[in-house]
Design an enzyme around this catalytic site. Structure first.
Site, PDB file in Angstrom:
ATOM      1  N   ASP A 303     -76.517  -2.332 -32.605  1.00 35.53           N
ATOM      2  CA  ASP A 303     -77.747  -2.517 -31.829  1.00 35.53           C
ATOM      3  C   ASP A 303     -78.968  -2.578 -32.741  1.00 35.53           C
ATOM      4  O   ASP A 303     -79.902  -3.354 -32.500  1.00 35.53           O
ATOM      5  CB  ASP A 303     -77.906  -1.436 -30.760  1.00 35.53           C
ATOM      6  CG  ASP A 303     -77.651  -0.038 -31.272  1.00 35.53           C
ATOM      7  OD1 ASP A 303     -76.945   0.127 -32.266  1.00 35.53           O
ATOM      8  OD2 ASP A 303     -78.149   0.921 -30.650  1.00 35.53           O
ATOM      9  N   ASP A 327     -69.916 -12.277 -31.907  1.00 33.15           N
ATOM     10  CA  ASP A 327     -70.282 -13.249 -30.885  1.00 33.15           C
ATOM     11  C   ASP A 327     -71.766 -13.129 -30.555  1.00 33.15           C
ATOM     12  O   ASP A 327     -72.500 -14.124 -30.504  1.00 33.15           O
ATOM     13  CB  ASP A 327     -69.430 -13.020 -29.633  1.00 33.15           C
ATOM     14  CG  ASP A 327     -69.339 -14.254 -28.747  1.00 33.15           C
ATOM     15  OD1 ASP A 327     -69.862 -15.313 -29.141  1.00 33.15           O
ATOM     16  OD2 ASP A 327     -68.742 -14.166 -27.666  1.00 33.15           O
TER      17      ASP A 327
END
Length: 438
Positions: A303, A327
């Site tokens: 994150d 991804d």
């Protein structure tokens, strides 16, 4: 190899020995045009490829293109989404390229792209991200984005080990966890009829069954899979004179999968490349006297990494990460340098030599056969393919041509609508423009 519905052209096979490719002067390269806009994109791109090879090698080298099929076009022709011929062609000739594919709705193959990666064990999804001068971007300094992502391609959530909520298979998994790991089972919030009933009662519903409906997925992350991915990333950084390799993970929460990925990564750096810890670790650096001296191997929580590739892009160079993280990261970075429409990708097994290079965008069927879309993703995937084959001169010409074409401001609609003073041209004309600027 005997093929059922396709016939290979004349040419030679690319082979591999001791990790090194041998490429003949007329290699047979399997290709899939792709669905939707794939036909338009391929027609433009293949002319760029052939022109680059002709100009670079003066006719001494030439690609022998071998068309194979998958997706919607394949289903129309052969009543199968992924023919055995196609898989075998990529397996036999090692290196291939493809456009975007339609994935069938419903059961069976969940993704044709994922199926090809798993069948050929293409464990690296290689996604270079760079900005071309003049390409519209939503960020102030897209020129600072210059990263290469090594996304693990065969494990993690994308392994496809899932069981639908309410099925006997999911019930078996839940029963096993409840019996063998009761403390862990408590963390499955609605894993019993009693808990389900309590919820529905709390929200005032009278119509919903109290049956347990919990979808279950398994997230495999192996040492072997992690080692080969991270080894490839560090070897790439050494070969291409990069400054760092960042292991991106969510190991602070998923300690025994993503956390293990991180730890195995540091072990790879030390064991295979002689890296030594910096300031007590875990970050480490390849020392003087060894190949890649000065390269830093570090890690970042996923994150935070997604934030910092925006705010501090120069802190990142080569990135090694798991399937799902990769991804997200690759598409987020593509957006910074002009969008997924010009983002190339390669799926590679550096051990066997197998590689399929591909457009990373979808089929965009509403634009099919209109000759309007940007062929950049396939063009740049071809550049990656030539680089992988060792045909750097052809790859360099493709980059030169694309830079010149964008600089001329004669571009496809996706760029023209955002570039001041641009002239909108067709997909085919953009291919011509690239060739004229080689």
């Amino acid at each position: 190899m005997a093929y059922k519905d396709v016939t290979p052209p004349a040419g030679g096979k690319i082979t591999i020995a001791h990790g090194k490719l041998t490429v003949p002067d007329q290699p047979i390269i399997p290709f899939i045009r792709g669905d939707g806009t794939g036909a338009d994109i391929w027609a433009s791109s293949v002319r760029v490829f052939d022109a680059a090879v002709a100009k670079a090698y003066g006719g001494k080298k030439k690609i022998s293109w071998f068309e194979v099929f998958a997706g919607e076009e394949s289903f129309k022709k052969f009543n199968t989404w992924l023919p055995d011929d196609t898989v075998e062609a990529f397996r036999e000739y090692l290196v291939g390229i493809k456009g975007p594919l339609t994935t069938p709705v419903g059961g069976g193959i969940t993704s044709l792209n994922v199926a090809l990666r798993q069948m050929l064990d293409l464990y690296v999804c290689l996604r270079p991200v760079q900005w071309f001068t003049g390409v519209p971007s939503p960020v102030k300094h897209p020129e600072k984005v210059d990263m290469t992502i090594f996304r693990e391609n065969t494990e993690d959530i994308y392994a496809g080990i899932e069981f639908a909520a309410g099925t006997p298979e999911a019930a078996k998994i839940l029963d096993f966890i409840a019996k063998e790991f009761p403390k862990r089972f408590e963390k499955i919030r609605f894993g019993t009829e009693e808990k389900a009933a309590t919820f529905w009662k709390a929200v005032g519903s009278q119509d919903v069954s109290n049956d347990v409906k919990v979808g279950v997925g398994i997230k495999p992350v192996s040492e072997s899979g992690s080692v080969r991915l991270i080894y490839s990333a560090i070897a790439y950084a050494i070969k291409h004179n990069r400054k760092s390799v960042t292991i991106v993970h969510k190991g602070n929460i998923m300690k025994y999968t993503e956390g293990a990925f991180r730890d195995w990564g540091y072990n790879v750096a030390k064991k295979f490349f002689g890296a030594v810890e910096i300031d007590g670790g875990p970050w480490c650096k390849i020392p003087e006297g060894k190949p890649g001296a000065g390269i830093v191997i570090k890690d970042s929580i996923a994150d935070i990494a997604l934030q910092q590739v925006l705010t501090r892009p120069t802190d990142f160079d080569v990135i090694a990460t798991l399937n799902l993280n990769g991804d997200y990261l690759s598409d987020a970075l593509a957006a910074q340098v002009g969008g997924i429409g010009i983002a190339p990708g390669g799926n590679i097994n550096y051990i066997s030599g197998h590689a399929i290079f591909e457009a990373t965008h979808g089929t965009a069927p509403k634009y099919a056969n209109k000759d309007v879309v940007n062929p950049g993703s396939v063009v740049l995937s071809g550049e990656m393919m030539f680089r992988y084959m060792g045909w750097d001169e052809a790859a360099d010409l493709i980059l030169k041509g694309l830079n010149g074409a964008i600089g001329s401001k004669k571009v496809t609609y996706d760029f023209a609508r955002q570039m001041e003073g641009a002239t909108e041209i067709k997909c085919s004309a953009f291919g011509d423009n690239i060739i004229s600027h080689m």
